[in-house]
Design a protein around this motif. Structure first.
Motif, PDB file in Angstrom:
ATOM      1  N   GLU A   1      40.757  29.913  45.815  1.00  0.00           N
ATOM      2  CA  GLU A   1      41.205  31.021  44.967  1.00  0.00           C
ATOM      3  C   GLU A   1      42.724  30.980  44.800  1.00  0.00           C
ATOM      4  OE1 GLU A   1      39.759  33.537  43.415  1.00  0.00           O
ATOM      5  OE2 GLU A   1      37.676  33.578  44.092  1.00  0.00           O
TER       6      GLU A   1
ATOM      7  N   GLY B   1      45.083  39.609  36.718  1.00  0.00           N
ATOM      8  CA  GLY B   1      45.869  39.385  37.923  1.00  0.00           C
ATOM      9  C   GLY B   1      46.410  37.967  37.972  1.00  0.00           C
TER      10      GLY B   1
ATOM     11  N   ASN C   1      46.131  36.659  44.206  1.00  0.00           N
ATOM     12  CA  ASN C   1      45.181  37.495  44.937  1.00  0.00           C
ATOM     13  C   ASN C   1      45.746  38.870  45.255  1.00  0.00           C
ATOM     14  OD1 ASN C   1      42.977  35.743  45.026  1.00  0.00           O
ATOM     15  ND2 ASN C   1      43.818  34.629  46.768  1.00  0.00           N
TER      16      ASN C   1
ATOM     17  N   ASN D   1      45.315  40.736  42.190  1.00  0.00           N
ATOM     18  CA  ASN D   1      43.885  41.006  42.015  1.00  0.00           C
ATOM     19  C   ASN D   1      43.453  42.219  42.821  1.00  0.00           C
ATOM     20  OD1 ASN D   1      43.576  38.847  40.291  1.00  0.00           O
ATOM     21  ND2 ASN D   1      42.901  37.435  41.892  1.00  0.00           N
TER      22      ASN D   1
ATOM     23  N   THR E   1      42.158  45.720  41.109  1.00  0.00           N
ATOM     24  CA  THR E   1      40.792  46.190  41.343  1.00  0.00           C
ATOM     25  C   THR E   1      40.755  47.494  42.124  1.00  0.00           C
ATOM     26  OG1 THR E   1      40.020  43.898  41.319  1.00  0.00           O
ATOM     27  CG2 THR E   1      38.557  45.534  42.297  1.00  0.00           C
TER      28      THR E   1
ATOM     29  N   TRP F   1      35.370  45.761  34.801  1.00  0.00           N
ATOM     30  CA  TRP F   1      35.935  44.733  35.680  1.00  0.00           C
ATOM     31  C   TRP F   1      35.169  43.440  35.469  1.00  0.00           C
ATOM     32  CZ3 TRP F   1      33.907  41.692  39.562  1.00  0.00           C
ATOM     33  CH2 TRP F   1      34.814  41.077  40.432  1.00  0.00           C
TER      34      TRP F   1
ATOM     35  N   HIS G   1      34.911  38.970  36.422  1.00  0.00           N
ATOM     36  CA  HIS G   1      35.284  37.810  37.236  1.00  0.00           C
ATOM     37  C   HIS G   1      34.260  36.718  36.991  1.00  0.00           C
ATOM     38  CE1 HIS G   1      35.985  35.205  40.738  1.00  0.00           C
ATOM     39  NE2 HIS G   1      37.154  35.779  40.863  1.00  0.00           N
TER      40      HIS G   1
ATOM     41  N   ALA H   1      40.732  34.698  38.292  1.00  0.00           N
ATOM     42  CA  ALA H   1      41.480  35.953  38.319  1.00  0.00           C
ATOM     43  C   ALA H   1      40.560  37.135  38.080  1.00  0.00           C
ATOM     44  CB  ALA H   1      42.581  35.917  37.255  1.00  0.00           C
ATOM     45  N   HIS H   2      40.977  38.307  38.576  1.00  0.00           N
ATOM     46  CA  HIS H   2      40.299  39.554  38.257  1.00  0.00           C
ATOM     47  C   HIS H   2      40.810  40.035  36.902  1.00  0.00           C
ATOM     48  CE1 HIS H   2      39.219  40.693  42.689  1.00  0.00           C
ATOM     49  NE2 HIS H   2      39.085  39.400  42.452  1.00  0.00           N
TER      50      HIS H   2
ATOM     51  N   SER I   1      40.458  30.780  35.229  1.00  0.00           N
ATOM     52  CA  SER I   1      39.583  30.439  36.354  1.00  0.00           C
ATOM     53  C   SER I   1      39.490  28.920  36.451  1.00  0.00           C
ATOM     54  CB  SER I   1      38.185  31.037  36.156  1.00  0.00           C
ATOM     55  OG  SER I   1      37.494  30.355  35.116  1.00  0.00           O
TER      56      SER I   1
ATOM     57  N   GLY J   1      41.953  39.695  47.391  1.00  0.00           N
ATOM     58  CA  GLY J   1      41.173  39.173  46.275  1.00  0.00           C
ATOM     59  C   GLY J   1      39.679  39.161  46.499  1.00  0.00           C
TER      60      GLY J   1
END
Length: 729
Positions: free
Chosen positions: A535, A616, A619, A622, A626, A636, A638, A645-646, A674, A701
């Protein structure tokens, strides 16, 4: 606007960008030029177009963007002014020949001018202009506050009768500068650095009376401070811009040093010491000849030629005009020499055997520069595309040079810090991922051996069931496999009975089972660490180059994640920077309001219906996005099954459900930001913030989604990819 070629087409065609200039050519020269070999530039190209104008052809040249390759360096030289047609023809032919050269030779010719253009330093001329503007607009002024915003920047808050500003004294090796600018990011966090706190205690409430350059052709500024205008100075601040030896020194009127940004003792320098209690001395006179407006052309040309030839003998490189100019005279920087050459329509990498009429034009521009220095008649300008500034009238003019200086050097300093931190984090991530993967491989290897415990247990059971068949002296025992019915031969160690051998096998099986029970939780932890590092690696890969200040903050956030996870050591001044940053954030919240401050740093996009989409950058962001920013009614997102990323679609502001185009817009962004950005489609999780929980003790994250839906994201359709393609053009 585009034009058509009215004569024989030129073989080298490019696309127009900006900063247009015009140059005249006769048709004969265009025809001869069109026969030259073609050359191209990638990824960003420049189109040379012509239009007919009476008997001549109007030749338009545009400055390439900052993305351009070093091969287009020559065109920047041409862009300073209208060029004589003979000079521009020669330069284009020179460039054409350059592209026909071998790649290695071509790269050597291009690298040096491009390196010089990448880093624009505050040379003596820029320093004179900066001090002139400071004296005109901000002296005298009361010093209300002193803040050391970072370990190499001191900011003084100045207030006059009409306005207030911040004076930046930055002694960064690459981006050293003195100019006014906006409020520093960290507010009143002066106590984060002892030097800034001591300066604050000494000069708060004093008046800045004067700013001078005490030594000609040397980049040293003397700031004089006193109790009120018209009174003698009680303190002097000496600001020295000398690359990695840059410094800030506070001294009394008699020269006794009170404070130094860097203490320089006798062991560090035998020529000059800068320490508390020592008498301040100006830096030693630099090498070279001091430029003089009364110097003759022959003497000037001879000095440059001899300096270029001496440098050529030392380095083995060709004797070039701009190198000789920098080497021969004081106060001449590489950027200034290149600009003077460009104003004279001379290629900055031309050798010293340039034709005499070009030397005359170069000498004319040299005298124009000295005249501007003598009269103080400067024409500051800035290139809106690259941010580079000039004070000799070669760029679109601006009213104040301080803003351009601050923006350019801040960007340059941020880019330098970004590269250093990027390299450091890349090394840490590569090493940590290799280490955790090797650990997982060892655990899996041990887990494979634990699976053999059942086979060992079975052998022991078969031996126990066939004890009656064993006779003393036997080294093997043939038994029947209960599952397959086949005969199995089990070795029996010499000197041991079957019972002893069976007990040894039972013991070995129990040991492997216990090892498996121990390894399973360790393997789970290692896999979780690997997923977390992936991540972090994905967030790191998303920031490939420096475009804005938030990119540097993103890397710093990743750095603090790795420090918190004990993957790397904290910086030596981590506690001070963290303290200052925390106080600065509190100040910004009080100033801007909780809502606006909470959204700082995220990537921001606007959906087709006008909804805000936040992404985001790491992390830490993120988690903040969130758990703090998201509200009931937002969506939301992902990517499923891979790091990313969120993403938050802020639909709560409309009090209605998000439309399908908006959901697809956000899903495409989630897919792009991502690890799945290289795929055609990626499954993206959609959930309400109320259905998301963060497990206790989970790393940044990591969240738990209790209720979700799935939508397919298309990375290639995301607005982020479109913006990236536009920037790379």
């Amino acid at each position: 606007m585009y034009w058509r070629v009215s004569t024989t087409p030129i073989s080298c065609l490019y696309r127009v960008t900006q900063s247009e200039i015009a140059v005249g050519f006769c048709r004969r020269q265009l025809r001869s030029l069109s026969a030259a070999p073609a050359f191209s530039v990638s990824p960003v190209s420049l189109q040379l177009l012509c239009s007919r104008h009476k008997s001549n052809t109007l030749y338009h040249v545009n400055v390439p963007s900052r993305k351009c390759q070093p091969a287009c360096t020559w065109i920047r030289d041409l862009a300073y002014r209208k060029q004589p047609r003979t000079s521009i023809c020669r330069q284009i032919c020179h460039t054409t020949a350059l592209f026909d050269a071998e790649p290695q030779q071509q790269q050597q010719q291009q690298d040096e001018p491009e390196k010089a253009r990448q880093k624009l330093t505050m040379d003596y001329t820029a320093l004179v202009v900066s001090i002139q503007e400071l004296k005109t607009r901000w002296i005298p002024a009361k010093v209300e506050q002193a803040v050391q915003s970072d370990k190499q920047t001191l900011c003084l808050r100045l207030r006059t009768v009409d306005a207030s500003t911040w004076l930046y004294l930055c002694w960064h090796p690459v981006s050293g500068r003195i100019c006014t600018g906006p409020s520093p990011d960290r507010g009143a966090a002066a106590e984060a650095f002892s030097f800034g706190e001591q300066i604050q205690s000494q000069i708060k409430g004093l008046v800045l009376l004067d700013a001078t350059i005490p030594q000609a052709w040397e980049r040293v500024v003397q700031l004089s401070l006193g109790k009120r205008p018209g009174t003698p100075a009680t303190l002097h601040i000496y600001f020295e811009i000398m690359g990695r030896y840059s410094n800030v020194v506070m001294a009394e009127p008699n020269g006794n040093i009170l404070l130094c940004a860097y203490q320089v003792g006798s062991r560090m320098s035998s020529a000059r010491q800068l320490q508390t209690g020592v008498t301040y001395q100006l830096p030693p006179q630099p090498q070279g000849i001091q430029p003089d407006l009364s110097e003759s052309f022959d003497s000037w040309q001879q000095n440059i030629t001899q300096a270029a030839q001496m440098l050529s003998e030392q380095t083995g490189q060709p004797a070039l005009i701009d190198k000789g100019m920098v080497r021969a005279y004081q106060g001449v920087s590489p950027a200034l020499s290149q600009e003077i050459c460009a104003l004279a329509a001379i290629f900055s990498q031309d050798p010293v055997d340039t034709p005499p009429h070009e030397w005359q034009e170069l000498f004319k521009q040299w005298q124009n520069w000295l005249t501007r220095l003598q009269d103080g008649n400067f024409a500051p300008g800035v290139d809106q595309d690259t941010g580079r500034y000039s004070v000799l009238g070669s760029l679109p003019q601006i009213s104040s040079v301080h803003g351009a200086m601050h923006d350019y050097h801040t960007q340059s300093e941020g880019s330098e810090q970004f590269k250093q931190l990027q390299q450091q984090l890349s090394t840490v991530l590569t090493r940590s991922l290799h280490k955790i993967r090797r650990k997982i491989a060892n655990f899996e290897k041990q887990m494979g051996s634990t699976e053999e415990s059942e086979a060992i247990q079975k052998q022991a059971d078969m031996l126990t069931a066939n004890i009656y068949r064993w006779q003393p002296g036997m080294t093997v025992l043939d038994v029947e496999d209960w599952d397959t019915g086949k005969s199995v031969t089990i070795p029996v160690e010499t000197g041991k009975t079957v019972v002893e051998v069976a007990e040894g096998l039972y013991k070995q099986a129990r040991k492997r089972r216990r090892a498996g029970d121990t390894i399973i939780p360790l393997l789970e932890v290692a896999n979780a660490d690997l997923a977390y590092l992936q991540e972090v690696e994905d967030a790191f890969d998303q920031v490939s180059e420096y475009r804005e200040a938030d990119d540097l903050e993103t890397l710093r956030g990743i750095q603090w994640e790795l420090v918190a996870g004990k993957y790397m050591r904290a910086p030596s001044d981590a506690s001070l920077e963290d303290k200052g940053r925390a106080k600065g954030k509190k100040g910004s919240k009080r100033k801007a309001g909780e809502g606006s401050a909470a959204l700082q740093g995220f990537r921001k996009y606007t959906s087709p219906a006008g909804l805000q989409v936040l992404v985001g950058r790491n992390n830490k962001q993120n988690d903040e996005l969130t758990n703090r920013v998201a509200k009931a009614g937002d969506v939301w997102m992902h990517v499923r099954g891979c790091p990313g990323a969120h993403v938050l679609l802020r639909a709560s502001v409309t009090n209605r459900d998000a439309s399908k185009p908006d959901l697809q817009f956000a899903a495409d962004l989630a897919a792009w930001h991502s690890k799945g950005r290289g795929e055609g489609k990626c499954p993206v999780i959609m959930a309400s913030p109320t259905d998301i929980k963060k497990p206790k003790g989970a790393p940044p994250g990591k969240v738990l989604v209790t209720k979700e839906k799935t939508i397919m994201g298309r990375p290639d359709h995301s607005i982020a990819k479109q913006q990236e393609q536009q920037e790379n053009r």
